[in-house]
Design a protein around this motif. Structure first.
Motif, mmCIF file in Angstrom:
data_model
loop_
_atom_site.group_PDB
_atom_site.id
_atom_site.type_symbol
_atom_site.label_atom_id
_atom_site.label_comp_id
_atom_site.label_asym_id
_atom_site.label_seq_id
_atom_site.Cartn_x
_atom_site.Cartn_y
_atom_site.Cartn_z
ATOM 1 N N ALA A 245 0.417 12.497 -3.653
ATOM 2 C CA ALA A 245 1.711 12.351 -4.329
ATOM 3 C C ALA A 245 2.781 13.195 -3.624
ATOM 4 O O ALA A 245 3.933 12.765 -3.489
ATOM 5 C CB ALA A 245 1.586 12.751 -5.795
ATOM 6 N N VAL A 246 2.389 14.383 -3.171
ATOM 7 C CA VAL A 246 3.362 15.260 -2.498
ATOM 8 C C VAL A 246 3.939 14.570 -1.261
ATOM 9 O O VAL A 246 5.159 14.526 -1.069
ATOM 10 C CB VAL A 246 2.700 16.615 -2.117
ATOM 11 N N VAL A 247 3.080 13.988 -0.430
ATOM 12 C CA VAL A 247 3.616 13.368 0.794
ATOM 13 C C VAL A 247 4.270 12.017 0.491
ATOM 14 O O VAL A 247 5.238 11.635 1.157
ATOM 15 C CB VAL A 247 2.553 13.237 1.914
ATOM 16 N N GLY B 285 0.844 -1.214 0.000
ATOM 17 C CA GLY B 285 0.000 0.000 0.000
ATOM 18 C C GLY B 285 0.866 1.246 0.000
ATOM 19 O O GLY B 285 2.092 1.175 -0.131
ATOM 20 N N PRO B 286 0.236 2.411 0.167
ATOM 21 C CA PRO B 286 1.007 3.658 0.138
ATOM 22 C C PRO B 286 1.652 3.968 1.492
ATOM 23 O O PRO B 286 1.391 3.285 2.481
ATOM 24 C CB PRO B 286 -0.058 4.709 -0.187
ATOM 25 N N SER B 287 2.419 5.000 1.515
ATOM 26 C CA SER B 287 2.999 5.521 2.758
ATOM 27 C C SER B 287 1.885 5.834 3.750
ATOM 28 O O SER B 287 0.785 6.251 3.362
ATOM 29 C CB SER B 287 3.761 6.812 2.438
ATOM 30 N N ARG B 288 2.176 5.663 5.030
ATOM 31 C CA ARG B 288 1.148 5.956 6.050
ATOM 32 C C ARG B 288 0.768 7.433 6.068
ATOM 33 O O ARG B 288 -0.281 7.818 6.557
ATOM 34 C CB ARG B 288 1.658 5.538 7.429
ATOM 35 N N THR B 289 1.633 8.263 5.557
ATOM 36 C CA THR B 289 1.367 9.707 5.573
ATOM 37 C C THR B 289 0.238 10.096 4.607
ATOM 38 O O THR B 289 -0.331 11.185 4.706
ATOM 39 C CB THR B 289 2.633 10.500 5.161
#
Ligand SMILES: Cc1ncc(COP(=O)(O)O)c(C=O)c1O
Length: 369
Positions: free
Chosen positions: A267-269, A48-52
């Motif tokens: 996308a930024v984080v 999955g993606p970053s937790r942020t």
């Protein structure tokens, strides 16, 4: 008499077959009534993606009534710093598919040609044919793009060459020397679209960094995505790095709000969390070893892959294997449309998912043969 709407469409579009995505989990649930399903069919990041990302998405919720920033200012600034390019080199797309399509719309038309490799990512053919341009397909060599043959295929009509590095569905890749040689020989007015959707996963020493090369070759356009190693496939966000004039042209035909606020914020984080990307890369390495070693144990051939997927050769029609896997609740990808009817492409999943796929194969194969 009923209208023949198909006949009214442009001839390139009449010939198209729609893109066939991996089977969604929900569809298999509906069809077979299964509940415990794993999907290894669309080269998604199993971590999955970053937790942020979740937090960043929450912050966008109160602003959902507003249009997104159509210029993608913040993300472009961030990416420009990350890649050491200028913002004017960047085009943000609704997935990298979007930028591939924009490039085709800008540069291809009836009477000119695009060159692709046999077994290369099918979207190149789709976006080319939709413009009415001619598609030239170069035979692959050991499933990989043959750059010499690609060069030989270039004519005065060639406007664009697509190269996937690495390629999906084969996982094959092109080394830096070969790519530089190719770029040095191809005419300046032929655009080379270097698709690096799986860039982050590649750990080979001689693997070229397209963004580095784009500084040397004006006609090189690099596309990348947040769908794979960054784990944001559902948000649809990718980008192109190109000469500013090419970015300007794409901007003219781009939908003004082609990328939504959620995707931009995510996308930024995600870009900031390179530790997460690294974790995904390491997990992928281990998962690849797990799958290749299982293939060796089972006597199955496979194409060496540097991506987050492995293409396995069943040395027979792979559809019965695919269907038997579905019945086990395991979704992989048949690739007959890539002229590879004996292969199945399997995305590297978590260790548990990989294990389940391997165990299913062990049950299925003796029954099928
Ligand atoms: C080689 C390649 N290029 C581009 C894409 C497009 O990805 P996205 O539109 O999600 O960025 C994919 C997706 O599977 C791919 O495999």
């Amino acid at each position: 008499m009923a209208n023949d709407f198909i006949a009214l469409a442009s001839s390139g579009i009449q010939e198209l077959q729609p893109y066939q995505p991996g089977k969604p989990v929900e569809e298999l649930q509906r069809e077979l009534g299964l509940t415990d399903i794993i999907k290894l069919a669309s080269n998604e990041n199993p971590l999955g993606p970053s937790r942020t990302v979740a937090q960043a998405l929450q912050k966008v919720v109160p602003e959902l009534a507003r249009y997104p920033d159509g210029s993608a200012y913040l993300l472009k600034e961030k990416l420009a710093g990350f890649l050491d390019v200028d913002s004017s080199n960047l085009t943000i797309g609704n997935g990298s598919n979007d930028v591939l399509e924009l490039l085709a719309r800008v540069f291809l038309r009836p009477g000119n040609e695009a060159v692709v490799s046999q077994h290369s990512f099918v979207v190149y053919a789709l976006v080319t044919k939709a413009t009415g341009a001619e598609l030239r397909v170069v035979p692959a060599r050991n499933y990989a793009q043959d750059l010499e043959a690609t060069l030989n295929c270039v004519t005065a009509k060639t406007r664009m060459v697509f190269i996937a590095n690495p390629n999906n569905p084969t996982g094959t890749w092109i080394d830096k020397n070969s790519l530089v040689d190719f770029l040095s020989q191809i005419p300046d007015d032929v655009l080379v679209v270097l698709d690096e959707a799986y860039f982050e996963y590649v750990c080979e020493e001689n693997y070229p960094d397209g963004v580095e090369l784009f500084r040397r070759f004006d006609n090189l356009i690099v596309t990348r995505t947040f769908s794979k190693a960054y784990g944001l496939a559902s948000l649809r966000i990718g980008y192109a790095v190109s000469h500013p004039d090419i970015a300007d042209l794409m901007n003219r035909v781009r939908q003004p709000f082609n990328v939504n606020s959620m995707s931009l914020a995510a996308a930024v984080v995600a870009l900031d969390d390179q530790a997460h990307v690294e974790q995904a890369v390491q997990a992928n390495k281990q998962g690849m070893a797990q799958l290749t070693s299982a293939c060796n144990d089972l006597g199955l051939g496979f194409i060496e892959s540097v991506g987050n997927f492995l293409t396995i050769d069943f040395a027979r029609d792979a559809m019965p294997v695919y269907n038997a896997l579905l019945a086990e609740g395991v979704i992989v990808r048949p690739i007959g449309v890539y002229e590879m009817p004996n292969h199945l492409r399997v995305t590297i999943g978590t260790q548990t998912e990989n294990e389940r796929f391997i165990e299913s194969l062990k049950r299925i194969l003796p029954v099928l043969s």
